[in-house]
Design a protein around this motif. Structure first.
Motif, PDB file in Angstrom:
ATOM      1  N   TYR A 123      35.464  34.658  34.734  1.00 23.46           N
ATOM      2  CA  TYR A 123      36.263  35.235  35.808  1.00 23.46           C
ATOM      3  C   TYR A 123      37.308  36.169  35.230  1.00 23.46           C
ATOM      4  CZ  TYR A 123      34.384  31.243  38.404  1.00 23.46           C
ATOM      5  OH  TYR A 123      33.559  30.323  38.986  1.00 23.46           O
ATOM      6  N   PHE A 124      37.535  37.289  35.924  1.00 27.45           N
ATOM      7  CA  PHE A 124      38.512  38.280  35.484  1.00 27.45           C
ATOM      8  C   PHE A 124      38.837  39.185  36.666  1.00 27.45           C
ATOM      9  CE2 PHE A 124      34.197  39.352  34.434  1.00 27.45           C
ATOM     10  CZ  PHE A 124      34.020  40.650  34.907  1.00 27.45           C
ATOM     11  N   PHE A 125      39.843  40.034  36.503  1.00 31.58           N
ATOM     12  CA  PHE A 125      40.258  40.947  37.568  1.00 31.58           C
ATOM     13  C   PHE A 125      39.977  42.388  37.173  1.00 31.58           C
ATOM     14  CE2 PHE A 125      42.611  37.141  38.507  1.00 31.58           C
ATOM     15  CZ  PHE A 125      42.630  37.088  39.893  1.00 31.58           C
ATOM     16  N   ASP A 126      39.559  43.202  38.148  1.00 26.66           N
ATOM     17  CA  ASP A 126      39.386  44.630  37.910  1.00 26.66           C
ATOM     18  C   ASP A 126      40.747  45.315  38.016  1.00 26.66           C
ATOM     19  OD1 ASP A 126      39.962  45.233  40.607  1.00 26.66           O
ATOM     20  OD2 ASP A 126      37.991  46.074  41.030  1.00 26.66           O
ATOM     21  N   PRO A 127      40.846  46.632  37.774  1.00 24.25           N
ATOM     22  CA  PRO A 127      42.154  47.290  37.794  1.00 24.25           C
ATOM     23  C   PRO A 127      42.794  47.364  39.187  1.00 24.25           C
ATOM     24  CG  PRO A 127      40.424  48.904  37.402  1.00 24.25           C
ATOM     25  CD  PRO A 127      39.786  47.546  37.363  1.00 24.25           C
ATOM     26  N   ASN A 128      42.047  46.993  40.227  1.00 34.19           N
ATOM     27  CA  ASN A 128      42.563  47.001  41.592  1.00 34.19           C
ATOM     28  C   ASN A 128      43.084  45.637  42.027  1.00 34.19           C
ATOM     29  OD1 ASN A 128      41.561  49.778  42.141  1.00 34.19           O
ATOM     30  ND2 ASN A 128      39.607  48.766  41.749  1.00 34.19           N
ATOM     31  N   GLY A 129      42.913  44.641  41.160  1.00 30.59           N
ATOM     32  CA  GLY A 129      43.327  43.283  41.504  1.00 30.59           C
ATOM     33  C   GLY A 129      42.243  42.462  42.170  1.00 30.59           C
TER      34      GLY A 129
END
Length: 177
Positions: A123-129
């Motif tokens: 799991y991780f976040f993209d640059p948009n959240g």
């Protein structure tokens, strides 16, 4: 009517170009197309936008809208950040581990791999959240059949009690071995 698939899934982004470059770099998605308008075709409302489309594999398309004249994007503060996410398929555990290493090498925080028995994921976040999950299938026909038998009992019990039914507790309690 029976659906034949998902045409595309669309999210809002902060910066269309940054988003395309990020998804190309970390998830190897091909940039398919873009279009931009000053008026929304479905409503006629004035709201300039850039709409970009990325190939998520096997005919699946992930799209984003950049809306420069709208207030800064946020998220539903009443929903925990882990709930709303997009889960994408990885071909292998090696691909999952290699993607995790690539993300972490650039300072992106990654959780996992998490063993869900039916699949393993990070799991991780993209640059948009937006929270993303990258998952690789580890299920067996026997596991899937076992879950199919109890799915309605679980849903009905939940609907009545709003407490987690234990019909599939074997998924995370270690008793699946």
């Amino acid at each position: 009517m029976k659906l034949s698939g998902v045409h595309h899934v669309a999210y809002r982004c902060k910066d269309a170009k940054e988003t395309v470059v990020w998804y190309e770099k970390y998830l190897n998605m091909d940039y398919q197309l873009a279009f931009a308008e000053d008026h929304v075709p479905s409503t006629g409302a004035y709201d300039p936008y850039m709409h970009v489309f990325l190939d998520a594999g096997n005919g699946n398309v992930l799209a984003f809208f950049e809306l420069p004249e709208q207030p800064e994007m946020g998220r539903d503060e009443n929903t925990p950040a882990w709930v709303q996410h997009l889960a994408l398929k990885a071909d292998s555990l090696d691909d999952l581990i290699n993607t995790k290493a690539l993300l972490e090498a650039d300072g992106i925080e990654v959780i996992g791999p998490t063993n869900h028995v039916l699949f393993k994921s990070i799991y991780f976040f993209d640059p948009n959240g937006h929270r993303l999950e990258l998952a690789v299938d580890t299920s067996t026909a026997e596991m899937n059949a076992k879950l199919d038998v109890v799915k309605w009992n679980m849903l009905n019990e939940w609907a009545e009690t709003k407490r987690a039914p234990k019909h599939a507790s074997w998924l995370h309690d270690g008793s699946h071995d």
